[in-house]
Design an enzyme around this catalytic site. Structure first.
Site, short mmCIF file in Angstrom:
data_model
loop_
_atom_site.label_atom_id
_atom_site.label_comp_id
_atom_site.label_asym_id
_atom_site.label_seq_id
_atom_site.Cartn_x
_atom_site.Cartn_y
_atom_site.Cartn_z
N LYS A 153 -40.75 -1.55 -40.17
CA LYS A 153 -41.03 -0.49 -39.07
C LYS A 153 -42.69 -0.07 -39.15
CE LYS A 153 -36.84 2.08 -38.65
NZ LYS A 153 -36.28 3.41 -38.66
N ARG A 159 -25.34 10.85 -34.30
CA ARG A 159 -25.29 11.40 -33.46
C ARG A 159 -24.24 11.14 -32.43
NH1 ARG A 159 -31.33 9.25 -32.96
NH2 ARG A 159 -29.94 7.45 -33.64
N HIS A 186 -33.31 16.72 -37.66
CA HIS A 186 -33.23 16.28 -39.02
C HIS A 186 -33.20 17.63 -39.76
CE1 HIS A 186 -35.97 12.75 -37.89
NE2 HIS A 186 -34.76 12.20 -38.60
N SER A 197 -36.34 10.38 -33.35
CA SER A 197 -37.66 10.31 -33.42
C SER A 197 -38.52 9.31 -32.47
CB SER A 197 -38.29 9.88 -35.08
OG SER A 197 -37.69 10.96 -36.04
#
Length: 161
Positions: free
Chosen positions: A40, A89, A16, A127
């Protein structure tokens, strides 16, 4: 020009931070927005995530740290921010991010999304991976800054390296 970098940052990682620092090479001002996602269940409370990010970016006057619960487009309109920064990514991120970018564009035609490829050394990092490895006592010291590592140690005990 200003932009925003939204995410759950649960916890913030070196990946990040890489995107943040690279975005600052492009934009004059960057809003790091910790999003509250009702789907979440976060590991870290919102206040702790904000605290960690503010501590990490305290010496960068062009970065503003904030949070938002709701549609990102509503936040963007309220702050008059017309650019979203997203990190990619791998190909697996692209489909989801493309769908979100198109949906946001439909919700507010002035909103653009800029994608930054992560540095290859962080291309595997998320994460979720940090949470999983840390919860089992694994070494995440190369993946998260020291303040985040201390928080994970406090949460999971001294087993986290």
């Amino acid at each position: 020009m200003k932009a925003m970098y939204p995410g759950s940052f649960d916890p913030i990682t070196y990946g990040h931070l890489d995107v943040i620092h690279r975005a600052l090479k492009i934009f004059d001002e960057l809003w790091v927005v910790v999003m509250v996602n009702p789907k979440k269940k976060p590991l870290l409370p919102l206040a702790k995530r904000l605290e960690l990010i503010k501590e990490l970016l305290k010496d960068e006057p062009r970065v503003h740290v904030d949070s938002h619960n709701g549609l990102l487009v509503d936040y963007a309109k309220r702050k008059n921010i017309k650019t979203i920064v997203r990190g990619l990514r791998a190909v697996t991120d692209f489909q989801y991010e493309l769908e979100m970018a198109i949906a946001n564009k439909h919700l507010w035609h002035e909103l653009e999304t800029v994608f930054l490829m992560t540095d290859e050394k962080y291309s595997f990092l998320s994460s979720g991976l940090v949470r999983e490895v840390a919860s089992m006592g694994g070494d995440v010291s190369n993946w998260v800054p020291p303040n985040v590592l201390r928080t994970l140690r406090d949460l999971y005990g001294n087993g986290v390296l």
